[in-house]
Design a protein around this motif. Structure first.
Motif, PDB file in Angstrom:
ATOM      1  N   ARG A  87       0.470  -1.035   0.001  1.00  0.00           N
ATOM      2  CA  ARG A  87       0.073   0.452   0.271  1.00  0.00           C
ATOM      3  C   ARG A  87       0.749   1.122   0.198  1.00  0.00           C
ATOM      4  N   THR A  90      -1.092   6.102   3.657  1.00  0.00           N
ATOM      5  CA  THR A  90      -1.539   5.834   4.715  1.00  0.00           C
ATOM      6  C   THR A  90      -2.672   5.524   5.937  1.00  0.00           C
ATOM      7  N   THR A  92      -4.495   3.726   7.677  1.00  0.00           N
ATOM      8  CA  THR A  92      -4.201   3.515   8.942  1.00  0.00           C
ATOM      9  C   THR A  92      -4.978   2.323   8.391  1.00  0.00           C
ATOM     10  N   THR A  93      -6.523   2.105   8.354  1.00  0.00           N
ATOM     11  CA  THR A  93      -7.893   1.040   8.386  1.00  0.00           C
ATOM     12  C   THR A  93      -8.063  -0.510   7.491  1.00  0.00           C
ATOM     13  N   PHE A  96      -4.547  -3.078   2.010  1.00  0.00           N
ATOM     14  CA  PHE A  96      -3.353  -3.228   1.413  1.00  0.00           C
ATOM     15  C   PHE A  96      -3.409  -4.392   0.526  1.00  0.00           C
ATOM     16  N   GLY A 116      -5.848  -2.995   7.370  1.00  0.00           N
ATOM     17  CA  GLY A 116      -4.961  -2.228   8.225  1.00  0.00           C
ATOM     18  C   GLY A 116      -5.316  -2.347  10.138  1.00  0.00           C
ATOM     19  N   ASP A 117      -5.228  -2.546  11.234  1.00  0.00           N
ATOM     20  CA  ASP A 117      -5.380  -2.328  11.994  1.00  0.00           C
ATOM     21  C   ASP A 117      -5.590  -0.804  12.583  1.00  0.00           C
ATOM     22  N   ASN A 120      -1.042   2.178  11.541  1.00  0.00           N
ATOM     23  CA  ASN A 120      -0.382   2.014  10.171  1.00  0.00           C
ATOM     24  C   ASN A 120       0.707   1.072  10.455  1.00  0.00           C
ATOM     25  N   GLU A 121       0.631  -0.123  11.393  1.00  0.00           N
ATOM     26  CA  GLU A 121       1.706  -1.505  12.099  1.00  0.00           C
ATOM     27  C   GLU A 121       1.309  -2.125  11.713  1.00  0.00           C
ATOM     28  N   ALA A 123      -1.206  -5.542  10.242  1.00  0.00           N
ATOM     29  CA  ALA A 123      -2.990  -5.687   9.589  1.00  0.00           C
ATOM     30  C   ALA A 123      -3.396  -7.305  10.060  1.00  0.00           C
ATOM     31  N   SER A 151      -4.713  -9.046  14.520  1.00  0.00           N
ATOM     32  CA  SER A 151      -3.181  -8.141  14.858  1.00  0.00           C
ATOM     33  C   SER A 151      -2.883  -9.473  15.469  1.00  0.00           C
TER      34      SER A 151
END
Length: 181
Positions: A87, A90, A92-93, A96, A116-117, A120-121, A123, A151
């Protein structure tokens, strides 16, 4: 008799004393009778070129292989045969990217994607299926979420927000012993 046509892209070195090959595109017919043609793309490697992409006469695409055996064959040493879905924003939800299995008419029958969870770090991994004709969009509600691995490691079966390591929404059956510690 094989027929071969080649397009070479050459570059001059820093003092123009000689040219070196940067890349080549080759069309190669393996025999005159059947007219099977391969399309080969090579990039510079010690002035000869290394074959990086091949399209065979049957529509098979090979990445770093000259003889793909399926619609897409990615070849590399050991754990280097990696397909990356990246992706570039940015969000975050959002998703991807997705792998979607479709019927002949194009509707999605099953898919899986990373969602995304929210930070942004990390999923969640989501698996969806359908028992009826659905949209060709893998995110459409016609394909139903059946399994989610969050995640944090929680797994949901028919449960989109699992609160436990294994959260089953529905009945289950075990054909042998179930041990609980």
């Amino acid at each position: 008799n094989a027929l071969k046509t080649e397009l070479r892209v050459l570059h001059a070195n820093h003092n123009d004393s000689h040219e070196f090959m940067a890349s080549r595109i080759i069309t190669e017919t393996t025999d005159n009778y059947m007219q099977r043609t391969y399309l080969r793309f090579l990039v510079a490697n010690a002035n000869n070129g290394t074959e990086m992409l091949t399209i065979d006469p049957y529509g098979h695409v090979g990445i770093t292989t000259s003889s793909p055996s399926n619609s897409l064959t990615v070849a590399a040493d050991s754990a280097s045969a990696i397909i990356e879905l990246k992706r570039t924003n940015t969000n975050t939800t959002g998703s991807f990217g997705a792998l979607s299995w479709t019927a002949m008419d194009g509707h999605s029958v099953a898919n899986m994607y990373a969602l995304g969870d929210g930070n942004n770090e990390g999923a969640h991994l989501v698996f969806r299926t359908t028992s009826a004709a659905a949209s060709n969009d893998p995110y459409n509600a016609a394909t139903v979420e059946r399994l989610k691995i969050q995640s944090d490691g929680n797994i949901g079966i028919n449960e989109s927000s699992p609160n436990f390591k294994l959260h089953v929404n529905g009945t289950g059956r075990f054909e042998s012993d179930l041990s609980i510690n």
